[in-house]
Design an enzyme around this catalytic site. Structure first.
Site, PDB file in Angstrom:
ATOM      1  N   LYS A  49       0.846  -1.205   0.000  1.00  0.00           N
ATOM      2  CA  LYS A  49       0.000   0.000   0.000  1.00  0.00           C
ATOM      3  C   LYS A  49       0.878   1.251   0.000  1.00  0.00           C
ATOM      4  O   LYS A  49       0.641   2.202  -0.763  1.00  0.00           O
ATOM      5  CB  LYS A  49      -0.938  -0.012   1.216  1.00  0.00           C
ATOM      6  CG  LYS A  49      -2.029  -1.047   1.085  1.00  0.00           C
ATOM      7  CD  LYS A  49      -2.845  -1.258   2.347  1.00  0.00           C
ATOM      8  CE  LYS A  49      -3.857  -2.395   2.097  1.00  0.00           C
ATOM      9  NZ  LYS A  49      -4.650  -2.767   3.257  1.00  0.00           N
ATOM     10  N   GLN A  66      -4.755  -1.739   9.360  1.00  0.00           N
ATOM     11  CA  GLN A  66      -4.704  -3.058   8.725  1.00  0.00           C
ATOM     12  C   GLN A  66      -5.359  -4.092   9.646  1.00  0.00           C
ATOM     13  O   GLN A  66      -5.003  -4.197  10.818  1.00  0.00           O
ATOM     14  CB  GLN A  66      -3.231  -3.428   8.451  1.00  0.00           C
ATOM     15  CG  GLN A  66      -3.041  -4.712   7.690  1.00  0.00           C
ATOM     16  CD  GLN A  66      -3.582  -4.648   6.264  1.00  0.00           C
ATOM     17  OE1 GLN A  66      -3.423  -3.657   5.560  1.00  0.00           O
ATOM     18  NE2 GLN A  66      -4.250  -5.710   5.845  1.00  0.00           N
ATOM     19  N   ASP A  87     -11.026   2.724   3.498  1.00  0.00           N
ATOM     20  CA  ASP A  87     -11.402   1.310   3.361  1.00  0.00           C
ATOM     21  C   ASP A  87     -12.917   1.160   3.223  1.00  0.00           C
ATOM     22  O   ASP A  87     -13.401   0.088   2.847  1.00  0.00           O
ATOM     23  CB  ASP A  87     -10.940   0.510   4.595  1.00  0.00           C
ATOM     24  CG  ASP A  87      -9.656  -0.269   4.330  1.00  0.00           C
ATOM     25  OD1 ASP A  87      -9.329  -0.497   3.150  1.00  0.00           O
ATOM     26  OD2 ASP A  87      -8.990  -0.666   5.310  1.00  0.00           O
TER      27      ASP A  87
END
Ligand code: NDP
Length: 285
Positions: A53, A97, A120
């Protein structure tokens, strides 16, 4: 029939180039889109995802911050870090995460991220927005799968789309996005009786179960578009999807390979969401 292979790597490059232009336009106005990625603990797979990422941000010239916290970090410390990033004007996207260590409540973590920086798309407000058809941040993996369909010229409206899997990160948002595009949507789960009855009727079949090669060619409608979200590591170290690619490609009209299908799109859409968040900030929306 031999299916058209949907090349996720090539499409991801195209989509990244489109978003790079938008990022460059913001930079020309003095705004560099910024993403903060927090990782708690030492999970090796998570470390690889986070590194990728951060790398993708660098490739597009985005600002990124990689926050590493030890596995025993108290929940309050993580929440305080999220609050700090929520208030940081250099940061437009914040993600933690998953999974987080067991002593941390992941729902609290997702709710702590500002809905305006929730790249997200997991905050309940953004989930609600998706449900009501006013999407703000699309969860990256299904968003990437939708892009693959779009870029491959697969029409969605009026088609029967069958999604296998109902997770919050893939199955459910995928079904909602297909519904938004006027597909008739069926969601199947581990409790579905006679799964093949549904899959054989699917014009678009999205498989996100984590069960290697469970969908075989005989379960697919000739000419269907098959999107395989699964990523499974086999005993020989190789990756495979939830679809048996070799038999499925003889029946399907389009199919994504694993690796090289949905996978490359997930991070691409994360970058897209970050640029979009920065655009919204810039326009005061
Ligand atoms: P989850 O384990 O959270 O969900 C799996 C879903 O599949 C559940 O809803 C489950 O049903 C359903 N399921 C399991 N077995 C069957 C079966 N035999 N028949 C029908 N349905 C079944 O997984 P995720 O959604 O998180 O991930 C799915 C796959 O996608 C995994 O392989 C994962 O690695 C991959 N993935 C890939 C990403 C990418 O970037 N390409 C990103 C995220 C995930 P029930 O609810 O009844 O248990």
């Amino acid at each position: 029939m031999t299916a058209q292979i949907i090349d996720g790597k090539t499409i991801a490059q195209q989509v990244r180039a489109e978003w790079k232009e938008r990022a460059d336009a913001l930079k020309a106005r003095g705004i560099t889109p910024g993403l903060a990625v927090i990782i708690v603990g030492e999970d090796p797979a998570s470390k690889v995802y986070v590194a990728n990422k951060v790398k993708a941000c660098a490739e597009l010239g985005l600002h990124s911050e990689h926050v590493v916290m030890s596995a025993d970090t108290p929940e309050a410390t993580l929440l305080a870090k999220i609050a700090e990033l929520n208030a940081d004007p250099k940061i437009h996207g914040v993600l933690v995460q998953l999974p987080v260590p067991k002593h941390i409540d992941s729902s609290k973590v997702l709710e702590a991220i500002s809905p305006d920086k929730d790249v997200d798309g997991f905050h309940p407000l953004n989930v609600g927005a998706l449900t009501t058809g006013n999407m703000r941040f699309a969860p990256c993996t299904p968003y990437g799968a939708m892009k693959l369909l779009e870029k491959s010229g697969v029409s969605i409206e009026g088609k029967h789309a069958v999604v296998i899997g109902r997770s919050n990160i893939v199955g459910k948002p995928m079904a909602l996005m297909l519904l938004q595009q006027n597909a008739t949507v069926t969601i199947c789960t581990s409790r579905t009786v006679d799964l093949a009855k549904f899959t054989r009727d699917a014009d678009i079949l999205v498989v996100a179960t984590g069960k290697p090669k469970m969908i075989t060619g005989d379960m697919i409608k000739p000419g269907a578009a098959v999107i395989d979200v699964g990523i499974n590591r086999m005993a020989d170290g190789k990756l495979c999807g939830d679809v048996d690619f070799d038999s499925a490609k003889e029946v399907a009209g389009w199919i994504t390979p694993v690796p090289g299908g949905v996978g490359p799109m997930t991070i691409t859409m994360l970058v897209a969401n970050t640029v979009q968040a920065a655009e919204r900030t810039a326009s005061g929306k």
